[in-house]
Design a protein around this motif. Structure first.
Motif, PDB file in Angstrom:
ATOM      1  N   GLY A  65     137.422 -63.941  19.153  1.00  0.00           N
ATOM      2  CA  GLY A  65     137.082 -63.590  17.783  1.00  0.00           C
ATOM      3  C   GLY A  65     136.561 -62.172  17.720  1.00  0.00           C
ATOM      4  O   GLY A  65     136.553 -61.437  18.717  1.00  0.00           O
ATOM      5  N   LEU A  66     136.102 -61.786  16.552  1.00  0.00           N
ATOM      6  CA  LEU A  66     135.615 -60.423  16.355  1.00  0.00           C
ATOM      7  C   LEU A  66     134.247 -60.209  16.979  1.00  0.00           C
ATOM      8  O   LEU A  66     133.893 -59.082  17.338  1.00  0.00           O
ATOM      9  N   ASP A  67     133.445 -61.281  17.088  1.00  0.00           N
ATOM     10  CA  ASP A  67     132.104 -61.176  17.654  1.00  0.00           C
ATOM     11  C   ASP A  67     131.668 -62.559  18.122  1.00  0.00           C
ATOM     12  O   ASP A  67     132.452 -63.519  18.116  1.00  0.00           O
ATOM     13  N   ALA A  68     130.393 -62.686  18.526  1.00  0.00           N
ATOM     14  CA  ALA A  68     129.897 -63.946  19.070  1.00  0.00           C
ATOM     15  C   ALA A  68     129.965 -65.086  18.070  1.00  0.00           C
ATOM     16  O   ALA A  68     130.293 -66.224  18.428  1.00  0.00           O
ATOM     17  N   GLU A  69     129.673 -64.804  16.821  1.00  0.00           N
ATOM     18  CA  GLU A  69     129.738 -65.848  15.803  1.00  0.00           C
ATOM     19  C   GLU A  69     131.177 -66.276  15.547  1.00  0.00           C
ATOM     20  O   GLU A  69     131.481 -67.475  15.455  1.00  0.00           O
ATOM     21  N   ASP A  70     132.073 -65.322  15.443  1.00  0.00           N
ATOM     22  CA  ASP A  70     133.470 -65.602  15.141  1.00  0.00           C
ATOM     23  C   ASP A  70     134.149 -66.387  16.256  1.00  0.00           C
ATOM     24  O   ASP A  70     135.040 -67.196  16.000  1.00  0.00           O
ATOM     25  N   ALA A  71     133.735 -66.161  17.503  1.00  0.00           N
ATOM     26  CA  ALA A  71     134.363 -66.812  18.652  1.00  0.00           C
ATOM     27  C   ALA A  71     133.564 -67.997  19.177  1.00  0.00           C
ATOM     28  O   ALA A  71     133.892 -68.540  20.232  1.00  0.00           O
ATOM     29  N   ALA A  72     132.531 -68.416  18.462  1.00  0.00           N
ATOM     30  CA  ALA A  72     131.654 -69.484  18.953  1.00  0.00           C
ATOM     31  C   ALA A  72     132.441 -70.762  19.228  1.00  0.00           C
ATOM     32  O   ALA A  72     133.285 -71.163  18.416  1.00  0.00           O
ATOM     33  N   PRO A  73     132.180 -71.435  20.353  1.00  0.00           N
ATOM     34  CA  PRO A  73     132.872 -72.705  20.646  1.00  0.00           C
ATOM     35  C   PRO A  73     132.629 -73.771  19.589  1.00  0.00           C
ATOM     36  O   PRO A  73     133.509 -74.585  19.329  1.00  0.00           O
ATOM     37  N   ILE A  74     131.419 -73.777  18.991  1.00  0.00           N
ATOM     38  CA  ILE A  74     131.111 -74.732  17.934  1.00  0.00           C
ATOM     39  C   ILE A  74     130.504 -73.976  16.752  1.00  0.00           C
ATOM     40  O   ILE A  74     129.516 -73.267  16.906  1.00  0.00           O
ATOM     41  N   ARG A  75     131.117 -74.132  15.581  1.00  0.00           N
ATOM     42  CA  ARG A  75     130.568 -73.607  14.341  1.00  0.00           C
ATOM     43  C   ARG A  75     130.508 -74.759  13.350  1.00  0.00           C
ATOM     44  O   ARG A  75     131.344 -75.668  13.397  1.00  0.00           O
ATOM     45  N   GLY A  76     129.522 -74.742  12.437  1.00  0.00           N
ATOM     46  CA  GLY A  76     129.461 -75.879  11.541  1.00  0.00           C
ATOM     47  C   GLY A  76     128.563 -75.709  10.340  1.00  0.00           C
ATOM     48  O   GLY A  76     127.839 -74.717  10.205  1.00  0.00           O
ATOM     49  N   LEU A  77     128.669 -76.701   9.464  1.00  0.00           N
ATOM     50  CA  LEU A  77     127.849 -76.793   8.261  1.00  0.00           C
ATOM     51  C   LEU A  77     127.154 -78.143   8.249  1.00  0.00           C
ATOM     52  O   LEU A  77     127.737 -79.163   8.626  1.00  0.00           O
ATOM     53  N   VAL A  78     125.898 -78.139   7.804  1.00  0.00           N
ATOM     54  CA  VAL A  78     125.116 -79.360   7.675  1.00  0.00           C
ATOM     55  C   VAL A  78     124.820 -79.578   6.202  1.00  0.00           C
ATOM     56  O   VAL A  78     124.349 -78.657   5.513  1.00  0.00           O
ATOM     57  N   LEU A  79     125.107 -80.763   5.693  1.00  0.00           N
ATOM     58  CA  LEU A  79     124.847 -81.093   4.294  1.00  0.00           C
ATOM     59  C   LEU A  79     123.429 -81.609   4.147  1.00  0.00           C
ATOM     60  O   LEU A  79     123.101 -82.701   4.618  1.00  0.00           O
ATOM     61  N   GLY A  80     122.582 -80.800   3.530  1.00  0.00           N
ATOM     62  CA  GLY A  80     121.177 -81.187   3.392  1.00  0.00           C
ATOM     63  C   GLY A  80     120.350 -80.511   4.459  1.00  0.00           C
ATOM     64  O   GLY A  80     120.725 -80.485   5.636  1.00  0.00           O
ATOM     65  N   GLY A  81     119.235 -79.944   4.053  1.00  0.00           N
ATOM     66  CA  GLY A  81     118.397 -79.207   4.989  1.00  0.00           C
ATOM     67  C   GLY A  81     117.482 -80.124   5.778  1.00  0.00           C
ATOM     68  O   GLY A  81     116.908 -81.074   5.245  1.00  0.00           O
ATOM     69  N   ALA A  82     117.352 -79.864   7.073  1.00  0.00           N
ATOM     70  CA  ALA A  82     116.434 -80.597   7.937  1.00  0.00           C
ATOM     71  C   ALA A  82     116.192 -79.751   9.184  1.00  0.00           C
ATOM     72  O   ALA A  82     117.076 -79.018   9.632  1.00  0.00           O
TER      73      ALA A  82
END
Length: 272
Positions: free
Chosen positions: A240-257
């Motif tokens: 990817g373009l950087d560490a975030e873009d190439a991260a092995p796991i990326r995600g969204l969590v519904l609801g803050g905790a």
């Protein structure tokens, strides 16, 4: 060489969240330097999307948990046959033009210190072959940023790492990408695994390095942290373009905790 991998990532939430959606770059693509013998990605209770190959030639899989959950556990296990290609990425199918990797992000944007580093490394070498200049840049980054765990954090930018004067593989990689861009060479961030033990015993190592596009050769890997090009001790996962873009796991969590993360990575090598 045969490398076996065990990689477990567990997220625990202080209170139940409404659901989780993740994108995984956890499956190695086949290329001349690596051949997957066996590979599994398991997420108990999750809906696993179809594995597909993106324009960069990397395998992507979406994963979702659509119910209130207090934790998610991602387990990767597998075996890969690797060979040393002197860092050159061959036999990797991709459709994205190399010039697309001239784009910088906030994480790879150069500051004055990075520009000075490039000027010093390439002074008098402006007409040298691109491969030689890439090696000079990788060596300069390794010298400018001594490896020091804890000196930076997951969101540290290349400019911030240069200001700190130390870092880890993520920082070396993002600074090297910024340097390559200044030298007018496309560069990208690569995530993967590394077995760094001499005797092949189990070793904990998730790793990152840069690939720089060299005319006549294609993409060539440079691991500034270890002052070498990737060899048979490396497994390439994604880019990817950087560490975030190439991260092995990326995600969204519904609801803050409040979230805690526990990661275990074990790499073991055996001769064929």
């Amino acid at each position: 060489m045969i490398l076996t991998v065990f990689h477990k990532t567990r997220y625990d939430f202080a209170s139940p969240v409404g659901g989780i959606l993740q994108s995984h770059r956890l499956t190695p693509a086949k290329c001349d330097g690596q051949k997957v013998i066996d590979w599994k990605v398991e997420v108990p209770g999750a809906v696993m999307g179809e594995l597909f190959r993106d324009g960069a030639g990397d395998y992507i899989q979406t994963v979702s948990l659509r119910m209130p959950v207090t934790h998610i556990e991602v387990t990767v296990s597998g075996k890969v046959e690797t060979t040393d290609t002197s860092g050159i990425l061959r036999g990797h199918r991709e459709r994205v033009a190399p010039r697309a990797y001239m784009r910088h992000t906030m994480r790879t944007e150069a500051n004055r210190a990075i520009r000075d580093l490039v000027d010093d490394a390439l002074r008098g070498k402006e007409d040298a072959p691109e491969l030689d200049r890439a090696h000079l840049l990788a060596a300069a980054v390794a010298e400018a940023l001594p490896y020091r765990p804890g000196a930076t954090h997951a969101h540290t930018t290349a400019a911030e790492a240069m200001t700190e004067g130390a870092g880890v593989c993520q920082d070396h990689t993002q600074v090297l990408i910024a340097c390559a861009h200044i030298a007018n060479m496309p560069a990208r961030y690569v995530s993967g695994y590394l077995n760094a033990t001499d005797d092949g015993s189990p070793h904990e190592a998730s790793h990152a390095w840069a690939e720089i596009f060299v005319a006549g050769l294609g993409w060539v890997g440079f691991d500034a942290s270890n002052k070498c090009c990737p060899n048979e001790h490396y497994i390439r996962l994604g880019s990817g373009l950087d560490a975030e873009d190439a991260a092995p796991i990326r995600g969204l969590v519904l609801g803050g905790a409040e979230e805690t993360l526990d990661v275990t990575v074990l790499i073991e090598a055996q001769q064929q």
